[in-house]
Design an enzyme around this catalytic site. Structure first.
Site, PDB file in Angstrom:
ATOM      1  N   ASP A 170     -14.928  -0.460   3.757  1.00 16.66           N
ATOM      2  CA  ASP A 170     -15.291   0.967   3.590  1.00 16.66           C
ATOM      3  C   ASP A 170     -15.542   1.288   2.129  1.00 16.66           C
ATOM      4  OD1 ASP A 170     -14.727   1.342   6.214  1.00 16.66           O
ATOM      5  OD2 ASP A 170     -12.918   2.550   5.900  1.00 16.66           O
ATOM      6  N   ALA A 202     -11.553   9.652   0.413  1.00 17.12           N
ATOM      7  CA  ALA A 202     -12.196  10.930   0.738  1.00 17.12           C
ATOM      8  C   ALA A 202     -11.158  11.995   1.094  1.00 17.12           C
ATOM      9  CB  ALA A 202     -13.179  10.746   1.897  1.00 17.12           C
ATOM     10  N   THR A 203     -10.174  11.623   1.932  1.00 14.47           N
ATOM     11  CA  THR A 203      -9.239  12.608   2.485  1.00 14.47           C
ATOM     12  C   THR A 203      -8.359  13.258   1.411  1.00 14.47           C
ATOM     13  OG1 THR A 203      -9.179  11.332   4.533  1.00 14.47           O
ATOM     14  CG2 THR A 203      -7.384  12.894   4.210  1.00 14.47           C
ATOM     15  N   SER A 245     -10.345  16.230   8.710  1.00 15.88           N
ATOM     16  CA  SER A 245     -11.576  16.268   9.518  1.00 15.88           C
ATOM     17  C   SER A 245     -12.635  17.110   8.806  1.00 15.88           C
ATOM     18  CB  SER A 245     -11.284  16.878  10.888  1.00 15.88           C
ATOM     19  OG  SER A 245     -10.254  16.164  11.531  1.00 15.88           O
ATOM     20  N   THR A 290      -5.782   4.096   2.272  1.00 16.43           N
ATOM     21  CA  THR A 290      -5.415   2.712   2.582  1.00 16.43           C
ATOM     22  C   THR A 290      -5.886   1.798   1.452  1.00 16.43           C
ATOM     23  OG1 THR A 290      -5.817   3.267   4.896  1.00 16.43           O
ATOM     24  CG2 THR A 290      -5.549   0.935   4.389  1.00 16.43           C
ATOM     25  N   LYS A 318     -24.117  19.014   0.126  1.00 17.09           N
ATOM     26  CA  LYS A 318     -25.136  18.436  -0.785  1.00 17.09           C
ATOM     27  C   LYS A 318     -24.637  18.415  -2.232  1.00 17.09           C
ATOM     28  CE  LYS A 318     -29.147  18.428   1.906  1.00 17.09           C
ATOM     29  NZ  LYS A 318     -28.571  17.589   2.930  1.00 17.09           N
ATOM     30  N   ARG A 373     -16.172   3.082  11.914  1.00 18.17           N
ATOM     31  CA  ARG A 373     -15.854   3.442  13.309  1.00 18.17           C
ATOM     32  C   ARG A 373     -16.074   2.242  14.221  1.00 18.17           C
ATOM     33  NH1 ARG A 373     -18.274   9.454  12.099  1.00 18.17           N
ATOM     34  NH2 ARG A 373     -16.362  10.031  11.002  1.00 18.17           N
ATOM     35  N   THR A 382     -10.872  11.459  13.720  1.00 20.81           N
ATOM     36  CA  THR A 382     -10.008  11.449  14.908  1.00 20.81           C
ATOM     37  C   THR A 382     -10.872  11.308  16.175  1.00 20.81           C
ATOM     38  OG1 THR A 382     -10.137  13.835  15.280  1.00 20.81           O
ATOM     39  CG2 THR A 382      -8.393  13.066  13.780  1.00 20.81           C
ATOM     40  N   ARG A 416     -22.710  15.902  20.158  1.00 20.87           N
ATOM     41  CA  ARG A 416     -23.796  16.491  19.358  1.00 20.87           C
ATOM     42  C   ARG A 416     -25.044  15.607  19.417  1.00 20.87           C
ATOM     43  NH1 ARG A 416     -21.466  17.318  13.888  1.00 20.87           N
ATOM     44  NH2 ARG A 416     -22.022  15.145  13.614  1.00 20.87           N
TER      45      ARG A 416
HETATM   46  C1  LIG Z   1      -2.538   5.599   7.969  1.00 17.20           C
HETATM   47  C2  LIG Z   1      -3.762   6.357   7.579  1.00 17.20           C
HETATM   48  C3  LIG Z   1      -4.725   5.731   6.816  1.00 17.20           C
HETATM   49  C4  LIG Z   1      -5.825   6.457   6.342  1.00 17.20           C
HETATM   50  N1  LIG Z   1      -6.702   5.853   5.489  1.00 17.20           N
HETATM   51  C5  LIG Z   1      -7.652   6.616   4.876  1.00 17.20           C
HETATM   52  C6  LIG Z   1      -8.475   6.067   3.848  1.00 17.20           C
HETATM   53  O1  LIG Z   1      -8.381   4.872   3.518  1.00 17.20           O
HETATM   54  N2  LIG Z   1      -9.365   6.873   3.243  1.00 17.20           N
HETATM   55  C7  LIG Z   1      -9.515   8.187   3.564  1.00 17.20           C
HETATM   56  O2  LIG Z   1     -10.336   8.865   2.965  1.00 17.20           O
HETATM   57  N3  LIG Z   1      -8.757   8.733   4.563  1.00 17.20           N
HETATM   58  C8  LIG Z   1      -7.833   7.986   5.209  1.00 17.20           C
HETATM   59  N4  LIG Z   1      -7.054   8.528   6.197  1.00 17.20           N
HETATM   60  C9  LIG Z   1      -7.269   9.906   6.588  1.00 17.20           C
HETATM   61  C10 LIG Z   1      -7.781  10.065   8.016  1.00 17.20           C
HETATM   62  O3  LIG Z   1      -9.129   9.713   8.106  1.00 17.20           O
HETATM   63  C11 LIG Z   1      -7.484  11.523   8.430  1.00 17.20           C
HETATM   64  O4  LIG Z   1      -6.080  11.573   8.652  1.00 17.20           O
HETATM   65  C12 LIG Z   1      -8.226  11.950   9.655  1.00 17.20           C
HETATM   66  O5  LIG Z   1      -9.607  12.046   9.376  1.00 17.20           O
HETATM   67  C13 LIG Z   1      -7.744  13.301  10.188  1.00 17.20           C
HETATM   68  O6  LIG Z   1      -7.539  14.238   9.181  1.00 17.20           O
HETATM   69  P1  LIG Z   1      -6.127  15.039   9.132  1.00 17.20           P
HETATM   70  O7  LIG Z   1      -5.054  14.031   9.179  1.00 17.20           O
HETATM   71  O8  LIG Z   1      -6.176  15.953   7.987  1.00 17.20           O
HETATM   72  O9  LIG Z   1      -6.074  15.839  10.487  1.00 17.20           O
HETATM   73  P2  LIG Z   1      -6.766  17.264  10.787  1.00 17.20           P
HETATM   74  O10 LIG Z   1      -8.200  17.229  10.395  1.00 17.20           O
HETATM   75  O11 LIG Z   1      -5.916  18.335  10.216  1.00 17.20           O
HETATM   76  O12 LIG Z   1      -6.688  17.315  12.367  1.00 17.20           O
HETATM   77  C14 LIG Z   1      -5.494  17.680  13.067  1.00 17.20           C
HETATM   78  C15 LIG Z   1      -5.841  17.747  14.563  1.00 17.20           C
HETATM   79  O13 LIG Z   1      -6.870  18.739  14.789  1.00 17.20           O
HETATM   80  C16 LIG Z   1      -7.973  18.142  15.448  1.00 17.20           C
HETATM   81  N5  LIG Z   1      -9.219  18.738  14.956  1.00 17.20           N
HETATM   82  C17 LIG Z   1      -9.570  19.043  13.678  1.00 17.20           C
HETATM   83  N6  LIG Z   1     -10.792  19.573  13.634  1.00 17.20           N
HETATM   84  C18 LIG Z   1     -11.250  19.611  14.907  1.00 17.20           C
HETATM   85  C19 LIG Z   1     -12.468  20.028  15.526  1.00 17.20           C
HETATM   86  N7  LIG Z   1     -13.500  20.514  14.818  1.00 17.20           N
HETATM   87  N8  LIG Z   1     -12.596  19.907  16.875  1.00 17.20           N
HETATM   88  C20 LIG Z   1     -11.576  19.386  17.608  1.00 17.20           C
HETATM   89  N9  LIG Z   1     -10.394  18.977  17.091  1.00 17.20           N
HETATM   90  C21 LIG Z   1     -10.240  19.073  15.766  1.00 17.20           C
HETATM   91  C22 LIG Z   1      -7.901  16.655  15.079  1.00 17.20           C
HETATM   92  O14 LIG Z   1      -8.596  15.859  16.019  1.00 17.20           O
HETATM   93  C23 LIG Z   1      -6.403  16.418  15.088  1.00 17.20           C
HETATM   94  O15 LIG Z   1      -5.969  16.221  16.401  1.00 17.20           O
HETATM   95  C24 LIG Z   1      -5.977   7.806   6.713  1.00 17.20           C
HETATM   96  C25 LIG Z   1      -5.025   8.421   7.542  1.00 17.20           C
HETATM   97  C26 LIG Z   1      -3.929   7.718   7.960  1.00 17.20           C
HETATM   98  C27 LIG Z   1      -2.909   8.415   8.813  1.00 17.20           C
END
Ligand SMILES: Cc1cc2nc3c(=O)[nH]c(=O)nc-3n(C[C@H](O)[C@H](O)[C@H](O)COP(=O)(O)OP(=O)(O)OC[C@H]3O[C@@H](n4cnc5c(N)ncnc54)[C@H](O)[C@@H]3O)c2cc1C
Length: 380
Positions: A91, A122-123, A129, A155, A176, A240, A364, A374
């Site tokens: 990645d 990114a996160t 999300s 990670t 953008k 993915r 997720t 979509r």
């Molecule tokens: C162990 C681990 C490793 C990771 N590694 C990386 C990494 O290397 N780099 C990086 O950038 N990130 C990383 N992540 C981040 C990961 O990609 C995010 O945790 C994930 O994208 C979800 O974001 P969040 O945890 O903030 O949950 P949230 O976005 O807050 O979501 C919480 C809940 O709400 C739901 N939800 C949110 N928005 C919507 C919507 N529009 N429609 C329906 N449901 C929704 C979600 O599906 C979830 O069930 C990692 C996370 C973990 C736990």
């Protein structure tokens, strides 16, 4: 199911051997300690597994996405978190491979071939999300950018020689206005949080990253200003598919353990594999895993063919189908083993904990359904 040429067969056989002889015996200890197995990183380096996607002109193997998917599947059968180290590394390097200038590619890609590690950042605490809510800023000052902000859950972060970082260069432009940068380990003002204590996937590190006036030369921007989301999506779509491969391998590993146990365990005077309840559970596990595998291979083929109209849909579908399946299969595999399945003496409870993460990261499974639906409505 897949035709491999001689070279690909040799690569895959080597990976199978590494997985069964080297990784499998250490998987329980890796999980227990919750630390990155540095011996394993050396094994990955020695066998070129940190660089399969890199073109030959930079010293890599230039493997197809499909072959890398098979490699991840083999490793995940015995240790999904070991495969996650490779996925997060990929990645991190993919945006550089696809979007960086030729000079930047020459600077970074040969290093990855020699064993330098990348991560993808990114996160943020308030931007999961909804990545558009990120707050990290990169402000241009002359030939440099000054970066301030915070990333979380990253990670490989503490291992990484190169952090592929996403930050706003112009927040008014929304998506953008996001750009990508290569930030080198040791940059002044870059600090790390503690290794997160996770439920599963405990063999890889995850931590926060803090950027306090970190100076990054403009030549280390990946792509043009505002190109960050495009660079991010290249990595995420591929990730993915990779996480789908990881989920297929994990499910297969759990099935293999469950079948072995069902043949050995006797109750009521016969092996439990003779009971229809167990047979049907195994049949469902195998059938659904084969279906997930086929969808994952199809997503990998579309990536190899660069079929833009298919990639977002197939990568997101493969991710949620394969990871939901891995969660179900590992849970049922524990059930097949009864009380013994619940004990840490066997690998199934670890596999069940590991499976949970695949439903969450790289987008997720709820978001994967948003992407897939979509795309379906857009194209049909
Ligand atoms: C162990 C681990 C490793 C990771 N590694 C990386 C990494 O290397 N780099 C990086 O950038 N990130 C990383 N992540 C981040 C990961 O990609 C995010 O945790 C994930 O994208 C979800 O974001 P969040 O945890 O903030 O949950 P949230 O976005 O807050 O979501 C919480 C809940 O709400 C739901 N939800 C949110 N928005 C919507 C919507 N529009 N429609 C329906 N449901 C929704 C979600 O599906 C979830 O069930 C990692 C996370 C973990 C736990």
């Amino acid at each position: 199911m897949i035709e491999l040429n001689e070279e690909q067969r040799i690569i895959l056989n080597t990976v199978k051997q590494i997985a069964t002889e080297k990784i499998k015996p250490m998987a329980a200890e890796i999980d227990e300690k919750g630390e990155v197995p540095m011996d394993l990183i050396e094994i990955f380096k020695e066998n070129g597994l940190l660089a399969p996607l890199i073109p030959q002109e930079y010293g890599g193997v230039n493997s197809s996405f499909l072959l890398f998917s098979l490699i991840l599947e083999e490793i995940s059968k015995v240790c999904a978190s070991c495969a996650l180290i490779l996925i997060s590394h990929a990645d991190g390097l993919l945006p550089i491979l696809h979007k960086a200038t030729p000079e930047m590619k020459r600077r970074y890609l040969p290093g990855f071939v020699k064993g330098k590690i990348a991560c993808f950042a990114a996160t943020e605490p308030d931007a999961g999300s909804d990545i558009q809510s990120m707050k990290t800023r990169a402000v241009r000052k002359g030939d440099n950018y000054i970066i301030n902000g915070k990333k979380c859950f990253i990670t490989n972060a503490s291992l990484a020689d190169t952090i592929t970082l996403f930050a706003y260069t112009d927040p008014d432009k929304k998506t953008k206005g996001i750009s990508a940068f290569a930030v080198d380990k040791g940059a002044k003002g870059l600090t790390y949080g503690k290794n997160e204590n996770k439920m599963g996937m405990r063999g890889c590190t995850n931590c926060e990253l803090f950027f306090d006036d970190v100076v990054v030369p403009a030549e280390k921007r990946i792509g043009e200003e505002g190109d960050g989301v495009a660079a991010m999506m290249i990595a995420l779509e591929t990730a993915r598919m990779f996480t789908a491969s990881q989920a297929v391998g994990l499910a297969q590993g759990a099935i293999d353990e469950a079948i072995r146990y069902a043949k050995e365990r006797k109750q009521f005077g016969r092996p439990i594999s003779g009971f229809q309840a167990i047979q049907f559970m195994i049949a469902d596990m195998v059938a659904n895993t084969e279906a997930a595998r086929l969808l994952t291979y199809q997503a990998a083929r579309y990536l190899d063919q660069n079929e833009r109209s298919k990639i977002p849909r197939f990568c997101s579908m493969a991710k949620f189908i394969a990871s939901d399946n891995a969660m179900r299969v590992t849970t049922d595999a524990v059930q097949v083993m009864g009380g013994y399945g619940y004990m840490k003496d066997n690998p199934l409870e670890r596999m069940m904990r590991d499976a949970k993460l695949i439903q969450i990261y790289a987008g997720t499974n709820q978001i994967m359904r948003v992407v897939a639906s979509r795309e379906v409505f857009k194209r049909q």
